[in-house]
Design a protein around this motif. Structure first.
Motif, PDB file in Angstrom:
ATOM      1  N   ALA B  31       1.018  -1.264  -0.112  1.00 27.87           N
ATOM      2  CA  ALA B  31       0.056  -0.079  -0.172  1.00 27.87           C
ATOM      3  C   ALA B  31       0.970   1.288   0.134  1.00 27.87           C
ATOM      4  CB  ALA B  31      -0.867   0.056   1.283  1.00 27.87           C
ATOM      5  N   VAL B  32       1.965   1.228   0.641  1.00 27.93           N
ATOM      6  CA  VAL B  32       2.897   2.514   0.757  1.00 27.93           C
ATOM      7  C   VAL B  32       3.640   2.800  -0.610  1.00 27.93           C
ATOM      8  CG1 VAL B  32       5.112   3.284   1.804  1.00 27.93           C
ATOM      9  CG2 VAL B  32       3.277   2.269   3.354  1.00 27.93           C
ATOM     10  N   VAL B  33       3.987   1.587  -0.954  1.00 32.82           N
ATOM     11  CA  VAL B  33       4.492   1.503  -2.358  1.00 32.82           C
ATOM     12  C   VAL B  33       3.472   2.147  -3.414  1.00 32.82           C
ATOM     13  CG1 VAL B  33       5.625   0.512  -4.281  1.00 32.82           C
ATOM     14  CG2 VAL B  33       6.269  -0.076  -2.115  1.00 32.82           C
ATOM     15  N   GLU B  34       2.326   1.852  -3.338  1.00 31.04           N
ATOM     16  CA  GLU B  34       1.473   2.474  -4.297  1.00 31.04           C
ATOM     17  C   GLU B  34       1.157   3.844  -3.951  1.00 31.04           C
ATOM     18  OE1 GLU B  34      -2.479   0.021  -4.268  1.00 31.04           O
ATOM     19  OE2 GLU B  34      -1.521  -1.537  -5.630  1.00 31.04           O
ATOM     20  N   LEU B  35       1.096   4.084  -2.730  1.00 33.04           N
ATOM     21  CA  LEU B  35       0.528   5.445  -2.279  1.00 33.04           C
ATOM     22  C   LEU B  35       1.711   6.400  -2.819  1.00 33.04           C
ATOM     23  CD1 LEU B  35      -1.041   7.591  -0.800  1.00 33.04           C
ATOM     24  CD2 LEU B  35       0.549   7.046   1.199  1.00 33.04           C
ATOM     25  N   LEU B  36       3.114   5.963  -2.576  1.00 35.60           N
ATOM     26  CA  LEU B  36       4.121   6.985  -3.048  1.00 35.60           C
ATOM     27  C   LEU B  36       4.249   7.029  -4.488  1.00 35.60           C
ATOM     28  CD1 LEU B  36       7.123   5.841  -0.467  1.00 35.60           C
ATOM     29  CD2 LEU B  36       5.189   7.816  -0.246  1.00 35.60           C
ATOM     30  N   GLY B  37       3.960   5.914  -5.221  1.00 38.66           N
ATOM     31  CA  GLY B  37       3.914   5.862  -6.644  1.00 38.66           C
ATOM     32  C   GLY B  37       2.712   6.817  -7.121  1.00 38.66           C
ATOM     33  N   ALA B  38       1.792   6.747  -6.721  1.00 36.57           N
ATOM     34  CA  ALA B  38       0.461   7.711  -6.932  1.00 36.57           C
ATOM     35  C   ALA B  38       1.012   9.256  -6.945  1.00 36.57           C
ATOM     36  CB  ALA B  38      -0.626   7.600  -5.894  1.00 36.57           C
ATOM     37  N   ILE B  39       1.773   9.568  -5.802  1.00 34.27           N
ATOM     38  CA  ILE B  39       1.940  10.899  -5.316  1.00 34.27           C
ATOM     39  C   ILE B  39       3.058  11.152  -6.352  1.00 34.27           C
ATOM     40  CG2 ILE B  39       3.118  12.597  -3.648  1.00 34.27           C
ATOM     41  CD1 ILE B  39       2.189  10.802  -1.500  1.00 34.27           C
ATOM     42  N   ALA B  40       3.952  10.412  -6.672  1.00 34.11           N
ATOM     43  CA  ALA B  40       5.221  10.607  -7.577  1.00 34.11           C
ATOM     44  C   ALA B  40       4.790  11.117  -8.967  1.00 34.11           C
ATOM     45  CB  ALA B  40       6.174   9.413  -7.499  1.00 34.11           C
ATOM     46  N   TYR B  41       3.878  10.005  -9.573  1.00 31.22           N
ATOM     47  CA  TYR B  41       3.342  10.331 -10.841  1.00 31.22           C
ATOM     48  C   TYR B  41       2.520  11.731 -10.940  1.00 31.22           C
ATOM     49  CZ  TYR B  41       1.887   9.874 -15.459  1.00 31.22           C
ATOM     50  OH  TYR B  41       1.913  10.288 -16.812  1.00 31.22           O
ATOM     51  N   GLY B  42       1.946  11.777  -9.809  1.00 29.77           N
ATOM     52  CA  GLY B  42       0.955  13.102  -9.956  1.00 29.77           C
ATOM     53  C   GLY B  42       2.028  14.358  -9.785  1.00 29.77           C
ATOM     54  N   GLU B  43       3.200  14.378  -9.083  1.00 33.09           N
ATOM     55  CA  GLU B  43       4.168  15.391  -9.376  1.00 33.09           C
ATOM     56  C   GLU B  43       4.716  15.383 -10.728  1.00 33.09           C
ATOM     57  OE1 GLU B  43       4.345  17.355  -6.778  1.00 33.09           O
ATOM     58  OE2 GLU B  43       4.260  16.468  -4.659  1.00 33.09           O
TER      59      GLU B  43
END
Lengths: 243, 243
Positions: B31-43
């Motif tokens: 879940a953490v990897v997914e969350l950080l991936g979502a934020i990173a792609y968002g940036e």
């Protein structure tokens, strides 16, 4: 770069060795403002073009590499603007004269694909950075440090060399097209640089010499161009391209 | 943010209080990897859109402000990627599932002019940042710090509020159009967020609860949406817009 508040006021009388003396000369001061304005607008424009090139990236990894280069160029704008302001000038007024030649350079060298964009970032930036390094030799210490920090390698070169070499290995015809492209970039850069030199007297006088700054004679300017051309040839060779 | 090498290995056994325990749970880790991936792609996506919006700027000063925001968003990508790598995952694989919903959001909310772009940067970013701040409450300390640093204010808000308020004062009809625009942004954000929640089980379980992490019941999720909506209304009011 330490923030400009850490350094002696460049406009103030006592302080560093050559700074106050040189900057007391209004012509020199004007030349420095023009130079910093040119570099700052160049960084803004590089940001825009790289952000545009990033769209052509074949993979997300490539896009992130080019977008990272764009962001790195942009972070160099603020210290240049701060210094222009500290010299009593307006950063946007200082950049204005360079907008047209820099935009014309980009208009005349719009990359047709991802690889032309990569070569342009490497060869065009390299050429501009070499030129600013040459000019740096004629500047007071503080300004020189700022200019050299603004043209420091961002670590993008290795990425470009890797991608371009791999693409040429896979399709040798690409090498011929990109070699021509490199020549066009050099030609356009010289065209716009000459235009700026003809129009901006203060800036040109940095090289030609001023009140208490020794300048270059024609032979020395010739040698400078020889050095710039040699470095251009080396960069093209790094990419596996004839120049 | 200290670089990730300065902190205890999140995958290691002894160390911080809750970090190793929580990250030992494969579902939480995913879940953490997914969350950080979502934020990173968002940036990355925010960088691209802001770079595009910058082209619409009426003046060079405005362009520099928006390009600066773009560059600031991009500098947040590297720490997120480093952390994903430290958790044993590939940053690009982690970002991949969020590419489509985030791009769809942007496609459906392409600004028609400079002011729609400004409002989108302010309202859209604000909404996403509020949402990540809500999720941060359910994270281990290290991940929470990283997420909160990634959504920190960049100082762009004051610029947007100033420009939008001045434009509405000059042309009151613009206020009506931008109010509708704000509602559309909110609607599209909810649509894509719901889609992500339905498709990404690991990420959704962050809110719904997991092995040793207490989750939210439906009433609590409802209250969270109420808080997000209230903050959205406040932001619209800051711009002088009804929501």
């Amino acid at each position: 770069m330490p923030p400009s508040t850490d350094r002696p006021d460049p406009a103030g009388a006592p302080g560093g060795e050559d700074t106050p003396l040189a900057l007391d000369d209004p012509a020199y001061r004007e030349a420095v403002v023009e130079l910093l304005g040119a570099i700052a607008y160049g960084e803004i424009s590089a940001f825009e073009r790289l952000a545009e090139d990033a769209k052509l990236a074949p993979r997300l990894e490539d896009k992130v590499a080019v977008a990272g280069k764009a962001a790195a160029e942009f972070t160099r704008v603020a210290p240049l603007h701060e210094r222009i302001t500290a010299l009593g000038a307006d950063p946007f007024a200082a950049m204005a004269p360079f907008r047209e030649p820099i935009e014309l350079f980009h208009e005349h060298t719009a990359p047709a694909d991802w690889y032309e964009g990569l070569v342009k970032a490497f060869v065009g930036d390299g050429l501009a950075d070499d030129f600013y390094r040459e000019i740096a030799a004629f500047l007071d210490t503080d300004t020189r440090d700022l200019v050299l920090a603004s043209v420091e390698e961002t670590g993008h070169a290795a990425f470009v060399v890797d991608r371009v070499r791999a693409a040429i290995a896979a399709d040798p015809r690409l090498g011929g097209r990109l070699a021509l492209w490199g020549r066009r970039l050099m030609g356009e850069a010289l065209t716009q640089a000459q235009r700026v030199a003809a129009e901006r007297d203060a800036l040109s006088s940095l090289l030609a010499g001023g009140a208490d700054v020794p300048g270059l004679d024609l032979a020395a300017i010739g040698r400078m161009f020889t050095r710039l051309t040699e470095r251009h040839t080396e960069r093209m060779a790094e990419l596996g391209l004839e120049s």
